[in-house]
Design an enzyme around this catalytic site. Structure first.
Site, mmCIF file in Angstrom:
data_model
loop_
_atom_site.group_PDB
_atom_site.id
_atom_site.type_symbol
_atom_site.label_atom_id
_atom_site.label_comp_id
_atom_site.label_asym_id
_atom_site.label_seq_id
_atom_site.Cartn_x
_atom_site.Cartn_y
_atom_site.Cartn_z
ATOM 1 N N GLU A 206 0.822 -1.216 0.000
ATOM 2 C CA GLU A 206 0.000 0.000 0.000
ATOM 3 C C GLU A 206 0.849 1.257 0.000
ATOM 4 O O GLU A 206 0.364 2.344 0.320
ATOM 5 C CB GLU A 206 -0.965 -0.010 1.189
ATOM 6 N N LYS A 338 -15.938 -1.152 3.228
ATOM 7 C CA LYS A 338 -15.277 -1.498 1.973
ATOM 8 C C LYS A 338 -16.378 -1.991 1.046
ATOM 9 O O LYS A 338 -16.986 -3.042 1.310
ATOM 10 C CB LYS A 338 -14.270 -2.630 2.194
HETATM 11 P P1 PGA Z 1 -6.814 -5.975 2.406
HETATM 12 O O1 PGA Z 1 -6.371 -5.200 3.717
HETATM 13 O O2 PGA Z 1 -7.322 -5.019 1.422
HETATM 14 O O3 PGA Z 1 -5.558 -6.677 1.972
HETATM 15 O O4 PGA Z 1 -7.859 -6.980 2.830
HETATM 16 C C1 PGA Z 1 -6.836 -3.941 4.080
HETATM 17 C C2 PGA Z 1 -7.260 -3.925 5.533
HETATM 18 O O5 PGA Z 1 -7.137 -4.922 6.246
HETATM 19 O O6 PGA Z 1 -7.775 -2.896 5.983
HETATM 20 ZN ZN ZN Z 2 -8.150 -4.114 8.135
#
Ligand code: PGA
Ligand code: ZN
Length: 437
Positions: A206, A338
């Site tokens: 990231e 998300k």
């Molecule tokens: P991921 O992690 O997108 O790899 O699932 C992001 C998070 O855990 O916030």
């Molecule tokens: Zn997370």
């Protein structure tokens, strides 16, 4: 009513070089909406399935099957529908694949379609996406407070440290722009410190520094030094935020910190994290215990829920029912939103609304596999979410989302910046009003 004229899926590529799905939704009036599905690496077991082809080709990550379902089943079902009726569109998607984790059509095909419809409607109305979201869902738009990664760990950095995200927030900032400037200073101060100590191994998934620390706590100590080196007093304008992502190193109440070669039960992990909360100016902590460890999450929230933000990510998977259950149990006080974890915009907004109903905070988040898609900057603003988490302060799939917020800020004006408001229920918020920690 503006009817959907066409829906077209195509294969594009994400920030890790993996294939993913982009969808174009064209309306009868010519308006175009486009969105791309992101992809997680530390995924919750109950989230919408990222449908992949398997096999040897493209390391099993091909999206041919998901695209076939999109173009042959989703597209014909949506053509002619009213794009402005987002709920009916999303319900149609759910009717086409009623499985709990969307295993037939794939959460990746669904989320790109659902978001593309949202974009198309905004375009048709001549509105910015954030404005459309605010109007459609009856929310007061405000720019979110960024939560920005400085070191990456866990599944995003070869598990070099167990804790997944070491982040900062700048709740004392007056504008989004000020957050960007302070973050730049802290990010590069951290990099300088790490390279001078020989513990900088590169950049993680990231965009945060990929560390070679000897313990998880060394990351916290280094982060404090970096904040100071940037000319800030830790805990004043700048605070720390962690994503423990504990499901990645524990199950059924047993945890293993590989870096420290240490096994522990829930109680010991709670004590360890509690000692960090006592020592460092940490204001927010995500998934402190595993997704299957409700007693642990409840105990942690009982001990710390009045002083820090406790976010459920894998624990809640952007699901309204799980948010309501956690509220009843006394686990968490904030939800990570998300959209691809839910699978459709409507379900993500339902999880957000359930959190608001519970009096909780809400944080819109990217995934570790991302693209140039900026939908989440608009969603976070339009819904008036408290924070936005999109990874670190390098790499364009991250910066594109921060930069989009700067453009939105110009449309909104700085007085709508959420900043410290988001953390008023924490020790930091109380400190601002002169109350004791
Ligand atoms: P991921 O992690 O997108 O790899 O699932 C992001 C998070 O855990 O916030
Ligand atoms: Zn997370």
């Amino acid at each position: 009513m503006t009817a959907i004229h066409s829906v077209k899926g195509r294969r594009v590529w994400d920030s890790r070089g993996n294939p993913t799905i982009e969808v174009d939704v064209r309306l009868e009036d010519g308006s175009l909406g486009r969105a791309i599905a992101p992809a997680g690496a530390s995924r919750g077991t109950r989230e919408a399935l990222d449908l992949r082809d398997g096999g040897n080709r493209l390391r099993g990550k091909g999206v041919a099957n998901a695209l076939r379902g999109l173009n042959e089943r989703i597209a014909p079902a949506l053509i002619g529908m009213n794009a402005a009726d987002q709920l009916s569109i999303d319900q149609k998607l759910l009717a086409l694949d009623p499985t709990p984790i969307k295993e037939n059509l794939g959460g990746n095909a669904m989320v790109a379609t659902s978001l593309a419809v949202l974009h198309a409607t905004a375009a048709s109305a001549g509105k910015s996406l954030w404005q459309h979201v605010a109007d459609h869902y009856g929310c007061t738009a405000s720019l979110p407070l960024p939560e920005i990664q400085i070191f990456g760990g866990g599944a995003h950095a070869g598990r070099r440290v167990d804790i997944q995200d070491f982040m900062i927030m700048v709740p004392g900032a007056k504008s989004f722009d000020e957050v960007m400037e302070v973050t730049n200073e802290v990010y590069f101060a951290a990099g300088d410190l790490m390279s001078s100590r020989g513990c900088l191994a590169g950049v993680a998934d990231e965009g945060g520094w990929w560390p070679e620390f000897k313990s998880n706590e060394e990351a916290l100590e280094t982060l404090i030094l970096a904040i100071e080196k940037a000319g800030e007093k830790p805990g004043d304008r700048v605070v720390i935020s962690l994503d423990v992502a504990a499901s990645e190193f524990g199950r059924e109440g047993r945890y293993r910190l590989a870096l420290e070669d240490r096994e522990m039960d829930s109680g010991e992990l709670i004590d360890l994290l509690g000692s960090w909360l006592d020592t460092y100016p940490i204001v927010s902590i995500e998934d402190p215990l595993g997704e299957d460890d409700t007693p642990g999450m409840v105990e942690f929230t009982k001990r710390h829920g009045e002083s820090v933000q406790i976010i459920g990510d894998d624990y809640l998977v952007t699901n309204a029912d799980l948010v309501e259950q956690a509220k009843a149990d006394g686990a968490c006080n904030a939800v990570l939103v998300k959209v691809n974890q839910a699978g459709t915009v409507s379900e993500a907004v339902q999880a957000f609304s359930a959190a608001r109903q519970a009096g909780w905070g809400a944080i819109v988040s990217a995934r570790s596999g991302e693209t140039e898609d900026v939908s989440i900057s608009h969603l976070a603003t339009g819904l008036g979410c408290d924070q936005l988490k999109v990874g670190s302060f390098t790499r364009s799939e991250r910066m594109v989302k921060w930069n989009e917020c700067l453009r939105i800020q110009e449309e909104l004006g700085t007085d709508t910046f959420a900043a410290g408001r988001a953390l008023r229920g924490t020790w930091w918020g109380r400190k601002q009003t002169g109350m004791n920690r």
